[in-house]
Motif scaffolding. Structure first.
Motif, PDB file in Angstrom:
ATOM      1  N   ASP A 168     -26.397  49.086  59.884  1.00  0.00           N
ATOM      2  CA  ASP A 168     -26.907  50.099  58.961  1.00  0.00           C
ATOM      3  C   ASP A 168     -25.960  50.323  57.787  1.00  0.00           C
ATOM      4  OD1 ASP A 168     -29.117  50.385  60.525  1.00  0.00           O
ATOM      5  OD2 ASP A 168     -28.612  52.352  61.325  1.00  0.00           O
ATOM      6  N   LEU A 169     -24.676  50.148  58.019  1.00  0.00           N
ATOM      7  CA  LEU A 169     -23.692  50.326  56.962  1.00  0.00           C
ATOM      8  C   LEU A 169     -23.436  49.040  56.172  1.00  0.00           C
ATOM      9  CD1 LEU A 169     -21.072  52.572  58.796  1.00  0.00           C
ATOM     10  CD2 LEU A 169     -22.615  53.250  56.969  1.00  0.00           C
ATOM     11  N   GLY A 170     -24.020  47.943  56.614  1.00  0.00           N
ATOM     12  CA  GLY A 170     -23.832  46.681  55.912  1.00  0.00           C
ATOM     13  C   GLY A 170     -22.446  46.105  56.055  1.00  0.00           C
ATOM     14  N   ILE A 171     -21.794  46.314  57.212  1.00  0.00           N
ATOM     15  CA  ILE A 171     -20.416  45.842  57.373  1.00  0.00           C
ATOM     16  C   ILE A 171     -20.265  44.874  58.546  1.00  0.00           C
ATOM     17  CG2 ILE A 171     -19.399  47.892  56.315  1.00  0.00           C
ATOM     18  CD1 ILE A 171     -18.828  48.976  59.106  1.00  0.00           C
ATOM     19  N   LEU A 172     -21.380  44.310  59.032  1.00  0.00           N
ATOM     20  CA  LEU A 172     -21.280  43.372  60.149  1.00  0.00           C
ATOM     21  C   LEU A 172     -20.503  42.110  59.769  1.00  0.00           C
ATOM     22  CD1 LEU A 172     -24.649  43.302  62.138  1.00  0.00           C
ATOM     23  CD2 LEU A 172     -22.343  43.478  63.082  1.00  0.00           C
ATOM     24  N   HIS A 173     -20.437  41.811  58.469  1.00  0.00           N
ATOM     25  CA  HIS A 173     -19.756  40.592  58.028  1.00  0.00           C
ATOM     26  C   HIS A 173     -18.244  40.752  57.956  1.00  0.00           C
ATOM     27  CE1 HIS A 173     -19.920  43.070  54.441  1.00  0.00           C
ATOM     28  NE2 HIS A 173     -18.960  42.321  53.932  1.00  0.00           N
ATOM     29  N   THR A 174     -17.722  41.962  58.124  1.00  0.00           N
ATOM     30  CA  THR A 174     -16.308  42.216  57.881  1.00  0.00           C
ATOM     31  C   THR A 174     -15.433  41.870  59.075  1.00  0.00           C
ATOM     32  OG1 THR A 174     -16.463  44.509  58.654  1.00  0.00           O
ATOM     33  CG2 THR A 174     -16.901  44.111  56.325  1.00  0.00           C
ATOM     34  N   ARG A 175     -14.160  41.718  58.809  1.00  0.00           N
ATOM     35  CA  ARG A 175     -13.191  41.459  59.877  1.00  0.00           C
ATOM     36  C   ARG A 175     -13.101  42.664  60.807  1.00  0.00           C
ATOM     37  NH1 ARG A 175      -6.863  41.720  59.816  1.00  0.00           N
ATOM     38  NH2 ARG A 175      -6.396  40.642  61.757  1.00  0.00           N
ATOM     39  N   PHE A 176     -13.252  43.859  60.265  1.00  0.00           N
ATOM     40  CA  PHE A 176     -13.225  45.070  61.079  1.00  0.00           C
ATOM     41  C   PHE A 176     -14.304  45.006  62.162  1.00  0.00           C
ATOM     42  CE2 PHE A 176     -14.744  49.407  61.929  1.00  0.00           C
ATOM     43  CZ  PHE A 176     -13.558  50.042  62.286  1.00  0.00           C
ATOM     44  N   ALA A 177     -15.516  44.615  61.786  1.00  0.00           N
ATOM     45  CA  ALA A 177     -16.616  44.535  62.744  1.00  0.00           C
ATOM     46  C   ALA A 177     -16.350  43.463  63.794  1.00  0.00           C
ATOM     47  CB  ALA A 177     -17.929  44.254  62.020  1.00  0.00           C
ATOM     48  N   SER A 178     -15.872  42.298  63.367  1.00  0.00           N
ATOM     49  CA  SER A 178     -15.627  41.222  64.326  1.00  0.00           C
ATOM     50  C   SER A 178     -14.509  41.584  65.291  1.00  0.00           C
ATOM     51  CB  SER A 178     -15.294  39.918  63.588  1.00  0.00           C
ATOM     52  OG  SER A 178     -14.078  40.029  62.871  1.00  0.00           O
TER      53      SER A 178
END
Length: 458
Positions: A168-178
């Motif tokens: 929902d926040l559009g941050i699945l691509h980030t290193r934080f998410a991984s």
């Protein structure tokens, strides 16, 4: 099934779909997490709200004699699982660098301290008598089992809810998410093993019993083998299948091929008795090319189509069904809820914060990681449900675990939205994590979690 029975099921599903989007939109406009609104929609449709306000309507939708309550429950249960599996499949396909080289050191610190420390502290406090286990024990009367569930509930992190928040926040691509999801996948495997021990203890008299040791060890070996194969080998296998000239299904429909990959992973997991949620996540991860992520562009159109439909239909209804299944009434204890919520949150934040500090993260990084990993969400609810059904925990503790899972997930969503709205980085060590905060918009955009999406509500 007759046409009337099918019509009643479609009506029930349609009511869920209507309420879940209306409640989600309202919560979004109130600057609350949309998924919390979806869960509240399920609570409203459940026996403790609609069932009290209008028993006739509730019975017609969920216990109509023409269809049968058991059949309705079974079909809604299928929709529930389809929603969570699609959520995890989409999340796995969008997460980059899971367990990649750049994350291994940080993941090791979080797994080495952030997860086991709160678990061990709760176990020590429970065994020493500092924590009173009596009110938590279920009908089976096994205090050690209840203590194991208590310790697991403090340490668990919700992959489905965190994935939905990231999307929902559009941050699945980030290193934080991984980093968060990579740690959560491994820690939850261990915690499910603990739950297996707790369940076995209700049938045995000694932890050293050969059945407990043998069956639990075998289950963990199978689980780790499945996960290792899915992470290290299957992405390569799927890449080879993608280049195979006789792969007629891929050439006929990339969308159908992607769904078949999901079904194959889930079917294999069911056969080996591995958690289906993890299997769905790894199916998306493998289809996208694994750690390199180099194959997602070949399936981008298919995955985007699956995402749009799933986030418009099945995933919101999944969260509504989570709310529908909650139990309130005299079994609810406000004192127990407050004590567990504050105590478990403090312990989780301190433990993960310490792990992040030792891993070399800075002040805001530490706070972001600690608050996000504190979200219990779906696994917290599943943990509570399995333990309650097995007679391990009391009804009061079951309700406490479920409500804590919802509240901590809401806390994580609100905090991350606040960080992004201020233009702060999720991880100061990675510039790509400086993400512009999504803003809630009127219905009409896409459903992928982009700024134009009505599913963005954090």
């Amino acid at each position: 099934m007759t046409e009337k029975e099918i019509g009643l099921l479609i009506l029930t599903f349609g009511v869920f779909l209507c309420f879940v989007h209306v409640f989600g939109y309202v919560f979004e406009r109130l600057r609350q997490p949309r998924l919390v609104g979806e869960i509240v929609a399920g609570i409203f449709l459940g026996p403790f709200v609609l069932g009290k306000l209008s028993p006739g309507v509730s019975d017609y939708l969920f216990a109509n004699p023409a269809l049968g309550a058991d059949r309705t429950k079974a079909i809604l249960g299928f929709i529930y699982w389809l929603g969570v599996l699609l959520l995890m499949f989409i999340s796995g396909s969008q997460v980059k660098r899971l367990l990649s080289k750049e994350n291994r050191r940080e993941t090791a610190w979080i797994l080495g301290i952030g997860t086991p420390l709160p678990f061990l502290i709760v176990m020590i406090l429970g065994v020493s008598g500092v924590i009173s286990i009596g009110p938590l024990v279920g009908v089976k009367g096994v205090e050690m089992s209840a203590l194991l569930v208590l310790a697991s509930a403090v340490a668990v992190t919700s992959i489905p809810v965190i994935s939905r928040i990231f999307n929902d926040l559009g941050i699945l691509h980030t290193r934080f998410a991984s980093l968060i999801l990579g740690s959560a996948v491994l820690e939850d495997i261990a915690l499910w093993g603990v739950l297996a021990v707790a369940t076995a203890l209700t049938r045995q008299t000694s932890l050293a019993d050969q059945y407990i040791v043998g069956s639990t060890a075998q289950h963990l070996v199978i689980t780790f083998t499945f996960m290792g194969t899915a992470i290290l080998a299957m992405p390569t296998v799927l890449k080879a299948l993608g280049r195979w000239r006789w792969n007629l299904l891929l050439r006929a429909s990339r969308l159908a091929y992607a769904i078949i990959v999901l079904f194959a992973y889930v079917g294999a997991a069911a056969y080996f008795e591995v958690n289906l949620v993890f299997a769905a996540f790894l199916a998306g991860f493998g289809l996208a090319g694994g750690i390199s992520g180099g194959q997602r562009e070949h399936f981008s159109d298919a995955l985007d189509s699956i995402s749009k439909f799933s986030y418009g239909i099945f995933i919101p209804v999944y969260f509504a069904l989570v709310g529908y299944r909650l139990v309130f009434g005299r079994d609810f204890s406000p004192t127990l809820l407050v004590a567990f919520l504050l105590g478990s949150t403090a312990l989780s934040l301190i433990s993960v914060g310490l792990a992040a500090k030792l891993a070399g993260f800075r002040r805001l990084d530490i706070l972001n990681l600690a608050i996000t990993t504190n979200a219990r969400g779906g696994p917290g609810i599943v943990l509570a449900s399995v333990a309650f059904d097995a007679g391990i925990i009391s009804a009061a503790f079951y309700t406490t675990l479920v409500l804590t899972a919802i509240i901590t997930s809401q806390m994580a969503g609100l905090w991350l939205r606040y960080v992004l709205s201020r233009g702060w980085p999720l991880l100061s060590t990675d510039e790509e994590d400086v993400v512009e905060a999504p803003v809630a918009t009127p219905v009409g955009g896409d459903l992928l979690g982009h700024p134009s999406s009505p599913s963005v509500g954090f």
